[in-house]
Design an enzyme around this catalytic site. Structure first.
Site, PDB file in Angstrom:
ATOM      1  N   ASN A 154     -22.107  54.029 -34.416  1.00 19.39           N
ATOM      2  CA  ASN A 154     -22.398  53.848 -33.253  1.00 19.39           C
ATOM      3  C   ASN A 154     -21.712  54.955 -32.137  1.00 19.39           C
ATOM      4  O   ASN A 154     -20.329  54.703 -32.167  1.00 19.39           O
ATOM      5  CB  ASN A 154     -22.132  52.170 -32.579  1.00 19.39           C
ATOM      6  CG  ASN A 154     -22.218  52.319 -30.966  1.00 19.39           C
ATOM      7  OD1 ASN A 154     -23.445  52.010 -30.626  1.00 19.39           O
ATOM      8  ND2 ASN A 154     -21.174  52.170 -30.472  1.00 19.39           N
ATOM      9  N   GLU A 155     -22.326  55.693 -31.384  1.00 20.84           N
ATOM     10  CA  GLU A 155     -21.863  56.697 -30.367  1.00 20.84           C
ATOM     11  C   GLU A 155     -20.528  57.398 -30.858  1.00 20.84           C
ATOM     12  O   GLU A 155     -19.774  57.725 -29.987  1.00 20.84           O
ATOM     13  CB  GLU A 155     -21.398  55.683 -29.214  1.00 20.84           C
ATOM     14  CG  GLU A 155     -22.672  55.041 -28.410  1.00 20.84           C
ATOM     15  CD  GLU A 155     -22.319  54.012 -27.154  1.00 20.84           C
ATOM     16  OE1 GLU A 155     -21.089  54.014 -26.980  1.00 20.84           O
ATOM     17  OE2 GLU A 155     -23.500  53.818 -26.667  1.00 20.84           O
TER      18      GLU A 155
END
Length: 816
Positions: free
Chosen positions: A422-423
């Site tokens: 995630n990110e």
């Protein structure tokens, strides 16, 4: 609870008399396993409840201490006669040294791995002492960080293989736990045991489903064994000493498809694999299979590149949400809570949940609930929003983590995609850490080398080695491109945070429509019940109360909510009304975003909002609060995700209408009937519009209408449109209401709302004039809430449990 059959027996040690202590102290205290040091300290009244008042900051000392756990368990003479004995640790958090009868048998360094330790020669008849010494993950992480040539953001959390959210997030507290967070088992076996089963779907047609059971069997000795599936036609095999890999074909005639929610039933087939020797059962495993196919389609087109899931040969519009751990103390999450949250997603017309990479690989109960409810799972690996190292020790640890978790989860039909993180890509490109920490050019290059090593080499290679062909759909990072770049809207998946983080108006969702929205959202307060649960005593229900302020973890959260409230509603100082409006503005944001996404189908083929749940009582982006109450957003999401829907948008005085169909049954001859209604119930105009040109299967645009032709000489702030989508048999398929002005500009009059009791769990609500955003308040779940009730109409509502009294509020109450 022990499991025993044939010559293998497994018993849990979690129920034994565990005790724990601070490593610096002598006194032992009672412990619960599975559990955490925080919950054990709370149970012994050594610390206050970390969720209450401002107690979070009072328990921060725990994370830098070392903790010892110990139990004594008995082993019989009969058990010692087994050929093999193993201790199995399903989850140790995180850095631990394990001792059995004074001998060190294991060191651990990963919360997400299972540890199986042979103990045949160490167990003794009678009492056996098992001790686990946990080191502070914060202290270990800080020491590891010193070995890196440059400062890593979010250190020490990025150095340790541990749930990242425990270090604090903008919706969660900092509670860095330690302890035995999953089951501990003692396993005895003889001759051979099943080590792993991979259920590979070789081919699928309407008449035949061809499976291969790829089975790993570990044998103590050379010999002849048999494997049977569902008791049919046992297959004989000669097994070598050590690990054996065997494939057993299996055919199912006329298989019923596992369909995602909204397309039909999620059909599941049960299988039991039994290993025998000379007619004696040695081991057995049960598993389930759903016949389905899933592909991720990315094809270049005139506007960029598509991004959608092809499920059972048909394009699926993904409607869903993001999931965070349902508690900061993971062992407290019950099977019932998993099933309720997944069912709440299904009941809100969702078909996909993304497991966010800052939490944990979820419990088996979560994936079973998704399998049974037809919910597809986008599964992140557990990395989020930081830079991660790629030294040999770290990458080997990650490889074993991936291997274990993928083998554990691989047979769930709900798993649709594996995502690296995630990110992390976005953090490297967009968040300015290199400048903040004064990286050299070489430092920055090393960050990219680390990133590629972990997320473009180690994880995908391990996936390919572990999974059956066709199940290894891998996406390196979510999002693929950050929301500040125009390409984030034309290809890949997108986390659009211009609304909220960028404080853009909700209408920006209509302009920033991506190919697949995997994150977007706006905060709202939880239910008043959840607000009251923040306090240890009687609550001072004031917006200025420091306890309530402490349960908002976003640095600018209150400021941003206030800004949006002033834009769309009449700001309130009373906490109950403020709470109500904060929920309405969150619901409004979700409606604008989802309808914009669905109107853009098939350009946009997925809408996963942030987030469905909470890990403690908090002001957050969740649509369901920590206590399980549906916020206004969840009710609105249910409406906006309806399988067949009618939407309207106004642009430059022109009204455009769209019918969207996500079901398998296609539209035929449909029309939109429009009524212009005054808030007092007077119908001013009625008109019908028909599709423009060819009727497509799943989205129809209708003849536009000029607003001035529809409501000439009328004020827009005391009328609304009632839209009805009607089929060729005059059946209503969908309905919606459209307002021309912002909620704060509506000229509402006081509604006379009455509630009639139909039964203990059913009421009827009625009103004389438009009642906007009716809020039914009470400690129960209503079948609908935060809804508009038309003038001189009635609505039946069911309750999950009876209530003596129901309080009611509507938008008119905030106009005073």
């Amino acid at each position: 609870m022990s499991k025993g059959f044939g010559q293998e027996t497994t018993r849990s040690l979690s129920g034994e008399n565990w005790k724990f202590k601070n490593a610096k102290e002598a006194n032992w205290l009672t412990a619960s396993v599975p559990g955490t040091v925080h919950t054990d300290l709370m149970s012994n009244n050594k610390i206050p409840d970390s969720y209450l008042d401002e107690n979070e900051k009072e328990v921060q000392w725990i994370e830098t201490e070392n903790w010892d756990y110990q139990t004594t368990f008995k082993v019989s003479d009969a058990e010692l006669k087994n050929e093999q004995a193993e201790l199995i640790f399903d989850g140790l958090d995180t850095y631990a040294e394990v001792f059995l009868n004074g001998k060190q048998i294991q060191k651990t360094d990963n919360m997400f791995r299972q540890w199986i330790v042979p103990v045949k020669g160490i167990l003794v008849k009678g009492d056996n002492v098992l001790q686990i010494k946990f080191k502070s993950s914060v202290n270990v992480g800080n020491e590891l960080a010193k070995k890196v040539a440059f400062k890593l953001p979010e250190s020490p959390r990025s150095m340790v293989r541990k749930a990242q959210y425990q270090f604090g997030w903008d919706w969660g507290p900092r509670l860095v736990t330690a302890g035995i967070w999953k089951d501990v088992k003692l396993n005895f076996w003889n001759n051979a045991k099943i080590q792993n089963i991979q259920l590979e779907q070789k081919s699928l047609t309407t008449t035949k489903g061809q499976l291969s059971f790829n089975i790993e069997v570990f044998a103590n000795k050379l010999g002849d064994y048999q494997l049977a599936i569902n008791g049919l036609n046992p297959k004989a095999f000669r097994l070598q000493k050590g690990l054996n890999k065997i494939s057993v074909p299996y055919e199912v005639k006329n298989p019923k498809l596992w369909q995602p929610s909204g397309w039909g039933k999620a059909e599941l087939y049960d299988f039991k694999v039994v290993l025998t020797e000379k007619g004696k059962k040695l081991d057995e495993e049960s598993l389930r299979h759903g016949f389905r196919t899933v592909k991720l389609v990315q094809e270049k087109d005139a506007k960029g590149k598509s991004f959608y899931f092809l499920v059972n040969g048909k394009p699926l519009y993904a409607k869903g949400t993001n999931w965070i751990p349902a508690d900061s103390f993971l062992p407290r999450i019950t099977k019932e809570k998993y099933y309720k949250l997944v069912k709440d997603a299904k009941d809100a017309n969702m078909n996909m949940i993304r497991i966010w990479g800052g939490g944990v690989y979820e419990d088996e109960a979560f994936y079973k609930a998704c399998d049974e409810n037809g919910i597809l799972v986008w599964q992140d690996f557990m990395f989020a929003g930081s830079f991660y190292p790629s030294d040999d020790a770290f990458t080997e640890n990650v490889k074993e983590e991936v291997k274990y978790q993928v083998r554990r989860l691989q047979n769930h039909p709900s798993i649709a995609l594996w995502c690296g993180n995630n990110e992390v890509d976005e953090a490297i490109v967009n968040w300015g850490y290199q400048k903040q920490f004064k990286y050299t050019k070489e430092d920055s290059l090393q960050v990219w080398r680390d990133y590629r090593k972990v997320f473009h080499e180690v994880i995908p290679q391990t996936l390919n080695e572990t999974l059956a062909p066709g199940n290894n759909i891998y996406w390196p990072s979510s999002p693929s491109i950050g929301w500040g770049h125009k390409e984030s809207l034309t290809k890949g998946d997108s986390h659009y945070w211009g609304v909220w983080w960028g404080e853009q108006p909700f209408e920006m969702y209509e302009e920033k429509v991506p190919r697949f929205a995997s994150e977007y959202g706006v905060q709202g307060m939880p239910s008043m019940e959840a607000v009251k649960s923040m306090f240890s005593g009687k609550a001072d229900l004031s917006l200025q109360n420091p306890v309530i302020k402490a349960h908002e973890k976003h640095a600018r959260g209150w400021q941003i909510i206030d800004g949006y409230m002033a834009r769309y509603y009449t700001p309130q100082t009373d906490l109950v009304k403020y709470n109500y409006l904060s929920q309405l503005l969150q619901a409004r944001a979700m409606q604008v975003a989802i309808e914009a996404h669905r109107r853009a189908k098939p350009y946009n083929m997925g809408s996963l909002y942030w987030q469905i749940n909470d890990c403690w009582p908090v002001v957050s982006w969740s649509s369901i609060d920590y206590l399980g109450n549906w916020k206004a957003a969840h009710y609105q999401i249910k409406r906006s995700f309806e399988q067949q829907a009618i939407f309207a948008e106004e642009k430059k005085g022109i009204l455009n209408f769209y019918a969207v169909n996500d079901g398998l049954k296609k539209f035929n001859d449909v029309r939109v009937e429009i009524q212009v209604i005054k808030f007092d119930g007077n119908i001013l105009n009625e008109i019908t519009t028909v599709p423009t040109g060819k009727v497509l299967d799943d989205i129809i645009k209708f003849e536009p209408i000029e607003v001035d032709n529809l409501i000439p000489d009328l004020s827009k702030n005391d009328v609304f449109l009632k839209l009805s989508l009607i089929d060729e048999n005059d059946h209503q398929l969908a309905e919606n209401n459209f307002y021309f002005v912002l909620p704060k500009d509506l000229k509402l009059t006081k509604p006379n709302i009455t509630v009639k009791k139909i039964s203990a769990t059913e009421i009827e609500v009625s009103t004389d004039v438009l009642a906007k955003d009716i809020y039914l308040m009470g400690d129960t779940q209503f079948s609908d809430n935060f809804f508009d009730l038309m003038p001189n109409t009635k609505k039946r509502i069911t309750l999950s449990k009876p209530l003596e009294k129901i309080e009611i509020m509507s938008l008119w109450d905030t106009k005073k």
